[in-house]
Design an enzyme around this catalytic site. Structure first.
Site: not given
Length: 502
Positions: A231-233, A235
């Site tokens: 997920g957004s980790t 990013k």
């Protein structure tokens, strides 16, 4: 007088040998030769295979004829050996087995070995050649050496904090010392007691069968062997790649990202989870703080597949031989995909998948000025008398990014904790940088999202490399607020606080 030759005498007067006798002798010699060849084949060429044959109980009897060496956390063993009074004189015992099961694994008379019990089995059983003395008699008599000890890199307080934080939830924690790669915590829940099936009896078999049938898979090492969409980790990886490639030069400047951002080659917009992201031309700093999918997906495409894959590889992805010394599962970032798939991968979706260990390496690399150290779970190996057999030294895994880029990414992660979705990771008297993630999965994203948080922490005012980096994933908690900030960040905070001594 006529001479009479004695019948049956040879030319030198010895008793003669009949044709039948010569044939029998030759046959016996051939039998002896065949037996010698067979004995040589069995004892020399097949010896190793026979030693490893599951039907050969001699080695198992020898292995448990004496106490097994110990696995230690700090100065204290978390394993032991218990006398059985049976055919196998000793069996393995564990101190607080479920807390350390993801590290120790198990040593079972019936079911073999895993984790450190497996990778360091020869040392623990005393069969490692490095344990042998110089005594000729020891070599001749094949006297078994006492088992050696395995000293881990774990921080006891951090490991206990990780297990307490996870509690009854399914999930995992991996914590690393960024400057050395030493693994400070490695936790997986639900856990199990490796001592419950260490023997060979009916109770051991029943415990084993019960664990094997458990749908929650308590024997799965989620920290090392399970991959999840990050997920957004992820990013953090995308931001580092964009900065390293020069796609972004100033994190506070507008990126040029449009809104809505339509996935290339499609009519599908990449949606955000918060209205704060629903405008054009956001800066990278603002996009990281609010965790904007549209901006990071756009930057991943602009950075390009090759440079994105290179950064991911430098941070531990796509490595099928990552041994700590237990082998970790391969974290994946596809190296062949179209731009719409790259946009999704850049926000930790599509086929991107990571172990908690790999995501801890991401945070540790950023914390350590861009240098990723090879993660290691063993500090040293010793003989039973405490003398060192092998001392593990820190080793560089990859130089993922320049110190300047790493400093910029640390600034972005600090903003997430101080002003964004990672507020639950704040620690008084410390600087904390982090990134939340809520990863969709399942058919049509129907599964309960995975809650992620990766972070590093350092005492306020310190110029040294932060002493801890951590990754937390909560797989299934039953909570109503299934986000990384709500579920995973508090666990990361407790682990980092334990390392900092708070």
């Amino acid at each position: 007088m006529a001479r009479v030759r004695a019948r049956g005498n040879g030319p030198q007067g010895l008793p003669g040998i009949s044709v039948t006798g010569r044939r029998a002798g030759t046959f016996c010699l051939l039998l002896v030769a065949a037996l010698c060849v067979q004995a040589t084949r069995v004892q020399v060429f097949q010896a190793q295979d026979l030693d490893r044959n599951s039907a050969n109980q001699r080695l198992t009897v020898e292995r448990y004829a004496q106490p097994r060496g110990d696995i230690l956390v700090g100065p204290d063993p978390v394993t032991g050996s218990e006398p059985t009074g049976g055919r196998y004189a000793y069996k393995r015992g564990y101190t607080d087995g479920p807390t350390y099961a993801a590290v120790t694994g198990f040593a079972s008379q019936a079911y073999g070995t895993t984790q450190l019990e497996g990778t360091e089995d020869e040392l623990l059983t005393g069969t490692d050649g490095r344990l042998a003395g110089w005594s000729v008699w020891d070599a001749v008599s094949r006297r078994q050496n006492p088992g050696g000890d395995v000293h881990t890199t774990l921080n006891r307080a951090a490991q206990q904090a990780a297990m307490r934080g996870l509690g009854d939830q399914k999930g995992a924690v991996a914590a690393i010392e960024p400057a050395t790669g030493r693994i400070l915590a490695l936790a997986s829940t639900p856990s199990y007691d490796p001592g419950s099936f260490a023997g060979y009896g009916a109770d051991d078999q029943e415990a084993w069968n019960r664990l094997q049938a458990d749908a929650d898979q308590p024997m799965l090492n989620r920290a090392l062997r399970q991959t999840y969409p990050p997920g957004s980790t992820f990013k953090v990886v995308t931001a580092a790649a964009a900065l390293a490639a020069g796609v972004v030069t100033d994190p506070a400047a507008p990126t040029g990202a449009p809104f809505p951002y339509v996935l290339p080659g499609t009519t599908t917009p990449l949606v955000n989870d918060t209205p704060a992201c629903d405008r054009a031309d956001l800066s990278l700093a603002a996009a990281m703080t609010a965790s904007c999918n549209s901006v990071l997906g756009y930057l991943g495409v602009r950075t390009g597949l090759d440079r994105m894959a290179e950064m991911a590889g430098n941070l531990g992805f796509n490595d099928a031989r990552l041994d700590v010394p237990v082998r970790a599962a391969r974290s994946n970032f596809d190296t062949r995909m179209d731009e719409s798939q790259l946009a999704l991968s850049s926000i930790g979706q599509f086929d991107t998948a990571a172990t908690p260990l790999t995501m801890a390496m991401v945070a540790a690399g950023v914390a350590n000025d861009g240098t990723v150290m090879r993660p290691q779970l063993v500090d040293r190996l010793t003989r039973s008398d405490g003398t060192t057999v092998q001392l593990m030294k820190p080793a560089v895994y990859r130089r993922a990014m320049t110190p300047a880029v790493a400093g910029q990414v640390r600034g972005l992660m600090t903003g997430v904790v101080e002003n964004g979705t990672g507020g639950n990771a704040r620690i008084a008297g410390a600087v904390v940088g982090g990134k939340t993630g809520t990863a969709q999965h399942g058919v049509g994203n129907s599964g309960t999202p995975y809650a992620w948080f990766i972070a590093w922490a350092a005492p306020a005012g310190s110029d040294a490399v932060p002493p801890v980096a951590v990754a937390v994933v909560v797989e299934d908690s039953g909570a109503t607020d299934v986000t990384g900030g709500a579920l995973a960040a508090p666990i990361a905070r407790s682990v980092m606080r334990a390392v900092l001594g708070g």
